[in-house]
Design a protein around this motif. Structure first.
Motif, PDB file in Angstrom:
ATOM      1  N   PRO A  64       5.349  -1.892  -0.118  1.00 26.04           N
ATOM      2  CA  PRO A  64       4.842  -1.854  -1.580  1.00 26.04           C
ATOM      3  C   PRO A  64       6.089  -1.053  -2.346  1.00 26.04           C
ATOM      4  CG  PRO A  64       3.900  -0.148   0.103  1.00 26.04           C
ATOM      5  CD  PRO A  64       4.995  -1.335   1.035  1.00 26.04           C
ATOM      6  N   SER A  65       6.676  -0.774  -2.407  1.00 25.91           N
ATOM      7  CA  SER A  65       8.223  -1.244  -2.992  1.00 25.91           C
ATOM      8  C   SER A  65       8.454  -1.823  -3.808  1.00 25.91           C
ATOM      9  CB  SER A  65       9.426  -0.120  -2.417  1.00 25.91           C
ATOM     10  OG  SER A  65       9.983  -1.168  -1.385  1.00 25.91           O
TER      11      SER A  65
ATOM     12  N   ALA B 252       5.994  -4.271  -3.993  1.00 26.92           N
ATOM     13  CA  ALA B 252       4.521  -5.263  -3.907  1.00 26.92           C
ATOM     14  C   ALA B 252       4.588  -4.013  -5.517  1.00 26.92           C
ATOM     15  CB  ALA B 252       3.480  -5.345  -2.633  1.00 26.92           C
ATOM     16  N   LEU B 253       4.001  -3.212  -5.415  1.00 27.31           N
ATOM     17  CA  LEU B 253       4.144  -2.269  -6.647  1.00 27.31           C
ATOM     18  C   LEU B 253       4.438  -2.979  -7.890  1.00 27.31           C
ATOM     19  CD1 LEU B 253       4.030   0.870  -5.093  1.00 27.31           C
ATOM     20  CD2 LEU B 253       1.687  -0.538  -5.950  1.00 27.31           C
TER      21      LEU B 253
ATOM     22  N   GLU C  98       3.585  -6.567  -9.095  1.00 24.39           N
ATOM     23  CA  GLU C  98       2.111  -6.488  -9.328  1.00 24.39           C
ATOM     24  C   GLU C  98       2.173  -4.842 -11.321  1.00 24.39           C
ATOM     25  OE1 GLU C  98      -1.733  -2.660  -9.012  1.00 24.39           O
ATOM     26  OE2 GLU C  98       0.051  -3.444  -7.040  1.00 24.39           O
ATOM     27  N   LEU C  99       3.029  -4.012 -11.595  1.00 27.57           N
ATOM     28  CA  LEU C  99       3.143  -3.769 -12.329  1.00 27.57           C
ATOM     29  C   LEU C  99       3.977  -5.238 -13.384  1.00 27.57           C
ATOM     30  CD1 LEU C  99       2.631  -1.144 -13.976  1.00 27.57           C
ATOM     31  CD2 LEU C  99       4.943  -0.734 -13.442  1.00 27.57           C
TER      32      LEU C  99
ATOM     33  N   GLU D 136       5.112   4.939 -14.600  1.00 29.20           N
ATOM     34  CA  GLU D 136       5.038   3.841 -14.548  1.00 29.20           C
ATOM     35  C   GLU D 136       4.298   3.409 -13.048  1.00 29.20           C
ATOM     36  OE1 GLU D 136       2.839   0.874 -16.734  1.00 29.20           O
ATOM     37  OE2 GLU D 136       2.894   2.194 -18.525  1.00 29.20           O
ATOM     38  N   TYR D 137       5.034   2.656 -12.684  1.00 30.83           N
ATOM     39  CA  TYR D 137       6.421   2.675 -10.999  1.00 30.83           C
ATOM     40  C   TYR D 137       6.354   3.926 -10.454  1.00 30.83           C
ATOM     41  CZ  TYR D 137       9.476   0.131  -8.132  1.00 30.83           C
ATOM     42  OH  TYR D 137       9.969  -0.703  -6.942  1.00 30.83           O
TER      43      TYR D 137
ATOM     44  N   ALA E  63       3.076   5.216  -8.937  1.00 35.36           N
ATOM     45  CA  ALA E  63       3.134   4.547  -8.395  1.00 35.36           C
ATOM     46  C   ALA E  63       3.128   4.431  -6.638  1.00 35.36           C
ATOM     47  CB  ALA E  63       2.675   3.121  -8.387  1.00 35.36           C
ATOM     48  N   LEU E  64       4.634   4.694  -6.999  1.00 37.36           N
ATOM     49  CA  LEU E  64       5.819   4.794  -5.855  1.00 37.36           C
ATOM     50  C   LEU E  64       5.578   6.412  -4.716  1.00 37.36           C
ATOM     51  CD1 LEU E  64       8.750   3.563  -6.699  1.00 37.36           C
ATOM     52  CD2 LEU E  64       7.641   2.610  -5.014  1.00 37.36           C
TER      53      LEU E  64
ATOM     54  N   THR F 243       2.691   8.040  -4.932  1.00 39.68           N
ATOM     55  CA  THR F 243       1.292   7.517  -4.527  1.00 39.68           C
ATOM     56  C   THR F 243       1.998   6.856  -2.835  1.00 39.68           C
ATOM     57  OG1 THR F 243      -0.055   7.687  -5.988  1.00 39.68           O
ATOM     58  CG2 THR F 243      -1.252   6.770  -3.848  1.00 39.68           C
ATOM     59  N   ALA F 244       2.536   5.584  -3.088  1.00 34.87           N
ATOM     60  CA  ALA F 244       2.760   4.749  -1.952  1.00 34.87           C
ATOM     61  C   ALA F 244       3.801   5.528  -0.869  1.00 34.87           C
ATOM     62  CB  ALA F 244       3.095   3.738  -1.930  1.00 34.87           C
TER      63      ALA F 244
END
Length: 264
Positions: free
Chosen positions: A141-142, A144-145, A148-149, A230-231, A234-235, A237-238
């Motif tokens: 996730p670190s 991949a997110l 994605e961003l 933003e990043y 997301a982190l 949450t992950a």
């Protein structure tokens, strides 16, 4: 050290020095060179791990090579057997036989690094060793997110080609085949570390000095702050904090060690 935009910040990188030193120690534990004369650390950073090579092999001359002036400015030779050179690992080639070549957490910054690693392997003398470690978490996730961003409509025009690729590094079997094809006896493995991080947005702090650095280098100060916010959300949450306040960061690493057997 590692190609990419923006200056490296030794202080930020060293915040997690203990976690980043452990893979280096475990990589070198599988290098069974008894009394090498020459040792080269490619992508040596601020040099503390390079100095440990001189302690491991008291009879060796150790050279650290790095392309970051900021990192080398923080490096200090621990003895007259340790020297540091400014240079790009992509251009490095031995002028004389090198007994041990080390590259720790560097080659994932080099597109097409398999050919570079193969070139180093082919240059090893009989009895020589090549030891490489790369992060293997580009599908985590670190990363991949972040990818994605970078590719989201708001940022894609500036950041799409800076997004980390899930195929940045090879899988362990491919590294084993590479070393074997170049005539080395291969020892390849992977480990997933579970780092317990503390503080606010600790995963963001971890990646800020590595994979996030070249992304932010493309943005002005205001946009870099907006992208980071933003990043970071997301982190969170992950990687939610645990009840004790720590955050677990699983981090996969791939290790590849090869030796060219002594003649006879």
């Amino acid at each position: 050290m590692r190609p990419g935009g923006g200056a490296w910040q030794p202080g930020s990188y060293l915040r997690f020095a203990g976690e980043r030193a452990r893979p280096f120690a475990e990589l070198l534990a599988r290098v069974d060179a008894e009394a090498p004369q020459t040792v080269v650390d490619l992508g040596c950073g601020e040099g503390s791990l390079t100095a440990s090579l001189a302690q491991r092999w008291p009879g060796a001359r150790v050279t650290g090579v790095d392309s970051s002036p900021e990192m080398l400015a923080a490096a200090a030779a621990s003895s007259d057997r340790v020297t540091f050179e400014l240079g790009d690992v992509r251009d490095w080639a031995p002028t004389d036989p090198v007994d041990v070549v080390v590259s720790n957490a560097v080659l994932h910054w080099v597109p097409g690094h398999a050919e570079l690693m193969s070139r180093w392997a082919r240059a090893l003398p009989h009895g020589g060793w090549l030891a490489v470690q790369v992060p293997g978490n580009f599908r985590a996730p670190s990363h991949a997110l972040l990818t994605e961003l970078c590719r989201a409509p708001t940022w894609a025009d500036r950041l799409a080609d800076a997004a980390p690729s899930p195929d940045t590094v090879l899988n362990p079997a491919e590294y084993a085949e590479l070393l074997s094809d170049d005539g080395l006896t291969a020892d390849v493995w992977e480990t997933t570390y579970l780092h317990l991080l503390t503080g606010p947005d600790p995963v963001l702090a971890w990646v800020r000095s590595t994979v996030l650095r070249p992304v932010l280098a493309r943005l002005d100060e205001d946009d870099a702050a907006r992208f980071t916010d933003e990043y970071a959300a997301a982190l969170r949450t992950a990687y939610p904090p645990r009840p004790d306040g720590t955050t677990v960061l699983p981090f996969r690493r791939i290790f590849a060690v090869g030796t060219r057997l002594s003649a006879g």
